[in-house]
Design an enzyme around this catalytic site. Structure first.
Site, PDB file in Angstrom:
ATOM      1  N   VAL A  72      34.562  68.217  -2.013  1.00 41.44           N
ATOM      2  CA  VAL A  72      35.886  68.806  -1.781  1.00 41.44           C
ATOM      3  C   VAL A  72      36.952  67.991  -2.517  1.00 41.44           C
ATOM      4  CG1 VAL A  72      37.631  69.332  -0.014  1.00 41.44           C
ATOM      5  CG2 VAL A  72      35.208  69.819   0.423  1.00 41.44           C
ATOM      6  N   HIS A  73      36.834  66.683  -2.457  1.00 46.31           N
ATOM      7  CA  HIS A  73      37.768  65.796  -3.154  1.00 46.31           C
ATOM      8  C   HIS A  73      37.706  66.046  -4.667  1.00 46.31           C
ATOM      9  CE1 HIS A  73      40.320  62.312  -3.638  1.00 46.31           C
ATOM     10  NE2 HIS A  73      39.427  61.701  -4.385  1.00 46.31           N
ATOM     11  N   ALA A  74      36.504  66.233  -5.191  1.00 46.74           N
ATOM     12  CA  ALA A  74      36.335  66.504  -6.623  1.00 46.74           C
ATOM     13  C   ALA A  74      37.026  67.813  -7.002  1.00 46.74           C
ATOM     14  CB  ALA A  74      34.850  66.559  -6.972  1.00 46.74           C
TER      15      ALA A  74
END
Length: 104
Positions: free
Chosen positions: A76-78
């Site tokens: 999700v961060h990516a």
């Protein structure tokens, strides 16, 4: 921690982060009136963005072939990094155009 599992995500984070930085450098150069250098940074940012998108597309391909992709908070961060890099690139392009108009 299974590092292989996260490698693609970390690569996306790194490349998209560098793309965003290149876009910011492009705006700074345009602000100084160095439009040729600004365009170079913007082109570099776009190339990095394309690389990050390719990594993302490979994940989508795997999923579409029935090979489930683990979605973690790192994934999700990516995806956030890709979105921010893309938005920064678009905004940098617009800001460079504005700086060019102002300088005329």
């Amino acid at each position: 921690m299974n590092e292989e599992k996260y490698m693609n995500d970390f690569n996306i984070i790194s490349i998209a982060g560098m793309s965003k930085s290149q876009s910011l450098l492009a705006v700074k150069e345009a602000k100084l009136g160095n439009f040729e250098k600004a365009e170079e940074y913007l082109k570099s940012a776009e190339e990095m963005m394309n690389e990050a998108h390719l990594l993302q597309f490979q994940m989508l391909q795997q999923e579409s072939m029935g090979n489930s992709v683990d979605v973690t908070i790192v994934t999700v961060h990516a995806q956030d990094h890709i979105t921010m890099a893309l938005m920064m690139h678009q905004m940098a392009s617009e800001m460079i155009d504005l700086y060019k108009r102002i300088s005329k």
